[in-house]
Design an enzyme around this catalytic site. Structure first.
Site, short mmCIF file in Angstrom:
data_model
loop_
_atom_site.label_atom_id
_atom_site.label_comp_id
_atom_site.label_asym_id
_atom_site.label_seq_id
_atom_site.Cartn_x
_atom_site.Cartn_y
_atom_site.Cartn_z
N ALA A 74 0.83 -1.19 0.00
CA ALA A 74 0.00 0.00 0.00
C ALA A 74 0.87 1.25 0.00
O ALA A 74 2.02 1.23 0.43
CB ALA A 74 -0.92 0.01 1.23
N GLY A 120 0.40 -5.50 0.23
CA GLY A 120 -0.70 -5.62 -0.73
C GLY A 120 -0.30 -6.33 -2.01
O GLY A 120 -1.14 -6.94 -2.68
N GLU A 123 -0.79 -9.82 -1.17
CA GLU A 123 -2.23 -10.08 -0.99
C GLU A 123 -2.95 -10.22 -2.33
O GLU A 123 -3.84 -11.06 -2.47
CB GLU A 123 -2.86 -8.98 -0.15
N GLU A 145 3.28 -6.11 7.33
CA GLU A 145 2.39 -5.12 7.96
C GLU A 145 2.54 -5.05 9.48
O GLU A 145 2.30 -4.01 10.09
CB GLU A 145 0.93 -5.43 7.61
#
Length: 694
Positions: A74, A120, A123, A145
């Site tokens: 992110a 991300g 992910e 994270e």
């Protein structure tokens, strides 16, 4: 034109349909050198996938248009802004919806991963049916994270345990570490590993033929996520985390485990539970401080230039430095030499006697064995470090690092002998821990190219390097040294050359008060426990043994008069031979196998209520003085220096941020109360009225 995408214009994604009906979707974030997920990127992806879901292609391949890697995760800048606006939940929901739309697409989907794939990026790869990774050394796949005080919130914490099994999944998520392509293949995180040039072809093959993971992997993924397994595994994992972190300091790993333990139902239910807990974590002081620490780290990296190239890359050398000569083969000098060689520099190591060099060379081999996993490459790394008793490497060196004993006269004598042998553009630096550079630069012929380069022990573990400047140093010297620090994976911090610089100036009042408390009869283990409870990585009594009482004594000779402090009995005289601390196996504690043997604290012993303040407030008080005197540029760099140089409680954001969050006036009142009780060593230093503390 691809069916369903007519009329759509994208800034960040490019869609290309191959002759075989496969759509290749490439992320190339506009105006950025690295791919990250901003809200614009996610919204474009969702719109694109919505159209593709109406008339699915034969297959979909996701890849990066950036040479530097896949997706870094992110956009942390945007994440911080969304948190400040209180809309982080909307952002997480949008990401979950887009990734779930990808997971539900009615065609084979493949993530083609090269380079870094973090957060991300991992992910979205997990939302694909298959994953292929390039076998390049730069490929790393992870979910870091937890280092930002949260955990994967776009479906990663739900999908990863179901893919590779809970034990391997939580090892990745709870530590924030990353896998190489081969390690990811071994646990089932990726289905195939390919040469970088063959990555797209390998992804196409997965679309056409698919991949079946071994039964053992599939069974492990199922059995470890059943309700009974979750109830059995979760408490064990929580206990393992508790050995390294306190729940009140770092709630994210404990929340991740508990959410996984109690959550059940279908995908939507699991995603809702993930979203709810991640949103709550994002609003905690810990998460906000850890995000702040991330930006402090990025700021320090930028001091050395955006992209400091590695030696041997064919690009310009960092700061024009290729060859390093280290004088002093003790623990610090030997480790500086070994680490520099490991990072690609040609290094020569000198000392007054060969046995000292031999010992350092042996320790370097241990470092190379630990860091260079490929045994075939170790000889090449080891060959970059050479023994040099006579200093033959000095005339060829671009950088000379002096790391001898902490005596001004000895250092100056050495410089007088070394400097005439240096190349015209070579830099001469000292690894002194505390001696002011005004004392050391006397008789230096080229003060513009002389500086301090203070590494932190242990060199392989601690990321900070203080670049000590003086009024005669050239600006380009600092720039060259900062680039060198970047090239060896260290964070440069420019600091004025006053006694103790930043790190030791703040640490030693803390260490002295610990030694004073110990001399009063407070058990060392109780003192250490109090500091660790506050959030320090290890207690100050143990730290004294690790630093070495000989080093502490030498530093105190410079600092005590400057700070107006009285040395406690334990540090008033030089240590006896064989009792210097960890390196001798005996200090305040006895040491065995690198661990201290701390006497048990009596069960009925009650720690003084003001012990935490006695330990921490002297450090904060000196930090205020450093800010007031301009030893570093600003309060943020004080925080950065103490976090990366001493491990000061990252979840508190650093000493200056801790003062702000607690309240400077309240902190000042507590300091004044200690002064009234214990004396003027707690007298508030100038600067408590600074606007930077409000």
């Amino acid at each position: 034109m691809i069916a369903g995408l007519d009329g759509l214009r994208f800034s960040h994604w490019q869609a290309e349909q191959r002759d075989d009906g496969i759509v290749v979707l490439t992320l190339d974030r506009a105006d950025e050198s690295v791919n990250t997920f901003s809200q614009d990127v996610v919204l474009e992806l969702d719109a694109l996938l919505e159209r593709l879901s109406i008339d699915p292609p034969k297959g979909l391949i996701l890849r990066s248009g950036k040479a530097k890697g896949f997706i870094a995760g992110a956009d942390i800048h945007e994440f911080q802004e969304l948190d400040a606006k209180g809309v982080i939940g909307d952002s997480i929901r949008r990401g979950q919806l887009a990734f779930q739309r990808l997971a539900e697409l009615r065609c084979p989907t493949v993530a083609a991963i090269h380079g870094f794939c973090m957060g991300g990026g991992t992910e979205i790869a997990l939302a694909c049916r298959y994953r292929v990774a390039s076998n390049d050394a730069s490929t790393r796949i992870g979910l870091p994270e937890v280092k930002l005080g949260i955990y994967p919130g776009w479906g990663g914490s739900v999908r990863l345990p179901r893919l590779i099994g809970a034990p391997a999944a939580f090892d990745l998520m709870l530590t924030g570490r990353s896998f190489s392509a081969q390690a990811a293949k071994a646990v089932g995180l990726v289905d195939k590993v390919a040469d970088p040039a063959q990555l797209l072809e390998a992804a196409v093959e997965l679309v056409h033929k698919g991949a079946q993971r071994p039964f053992k992997q599939r069974f492990l993924a199922w059995i470890t996520n059943t309700w009974p397994a979750r109830q059995l595994l979760a408490p064990t994992m929580a206990k393992q985390v508790a050995r390294k972190a306190r729940k009140d300091h770092y709630p994210a790993p404990f929340t991740l485990i508990e959410t996984w333990r109690r959550s059940g139902g279908g995908m939507q239910s699991l995603l809702a539970a993930e979203r709810k807990s991640v949103v709550k974590l994002a609003g905690t002081p810990t998460a906000r401080n850890l995000v702040r620490v991330y930006f402090l780290q990025e700021r320090m990296k930028a001091l050395g230039g955006k992209d400091s190239p590695e030696t041997g890359s064919g690009k310009p050398l960092p700061g024009g430095i290729a060859r390093v000569h280290v004088i002093g083969a003790g623990v610090m000098g030997g480790d500086i030499a070994a680490w520099s060689a490991y990072k690609g520099f040609q290094v020569t190591l000198q000392d007054r006697e060969q046995p000292y060099i031999d010992k350092a060379m042996a320790r370097a081999q241990e470092l190379f064995a630990k860091k260079v996993k490929d045994e075939t490459k170790r000889p090449e790394v080891a060959a970059r470090l050479a023994s040099d008793l006579n200093g033959d490497g000095i005339p060829e060196a671009d950088l000379v690092v002096e790391a001898i004993i902490e005596q001004s006269e000895a250092k100056r004598d050495l410089y007088a002998a070394v400097e005439p042998r240096l190349k015209p553009d070579a830099l001469l630096t000292t690894n002194t821990s505390a001696i002011p550079l005004t004392e050391l630069r006397e008789h230096i012929r080229r003060p513009a190219q002389f500086a301090g380069l203070h590494f932190v022990n242990p060199v392989p573990l601690m990321p900070l390097v203080e670049i000590i400047h003086h009024d005669g140093m050239a600006p380009q010297t600092q720039q060259r040294l900062a680039a060198f620090c970047n090239a060896i994976g260290k964070l440069p911090l420019p600091v004025a050359g006053t006694p103790g610089f930043l790190l030791n100036r703040l640490l030693f009042p803390y260490l002295l008060e610990a030694a004073t408390a110990y001399s009063e009869g407070i058990p060392g283990a109780a003192i250490d426990r109090t500091a660790v409870k506050f959030g320090m990585p290890l207690g100050p009594v143990e730290l004294l043994d690790v630093v070495g009482h000989d080093v502490a004594y030498s530093v105190l000779q410079e600092l005590a008069p400057f700070l107006g402090l009285q040395a406690p009995p334990a540090l008033a005289t030089a240590p006896e031979p064989g009792k210097r601390g960890k390196k001798d196996g005996q200090g305040i504690y006895a040491w065995e196998n690198g661990r201290p043997k701390k006497p048990e604290v009596p069960k009925d012993y009650r720690v003084p209520e003001d012990l935490e303040d006695r330990l921490i407030l002297p450090l904060l008080n000196e930090g205020v003085a450093v800010l007031h005197e301009g030893v570093v540029a600003d309060a943020d760099l004080i925080d950065a220096g103490m976090i990366f140089g001493s491990g000061f409680a990252p979840f508190r954001g650093g000493p200056m941020q801790y003062i702000r969050s607690t309240g400077a006036d309240a902190m000042l009142a507590r300091l004044q109360a200690l002064q009234a009780k214990y004396g003027d060593r707690f007298k508030p230093r100038p600067g408590w009225d600074s606007p930077a503390l409000r």
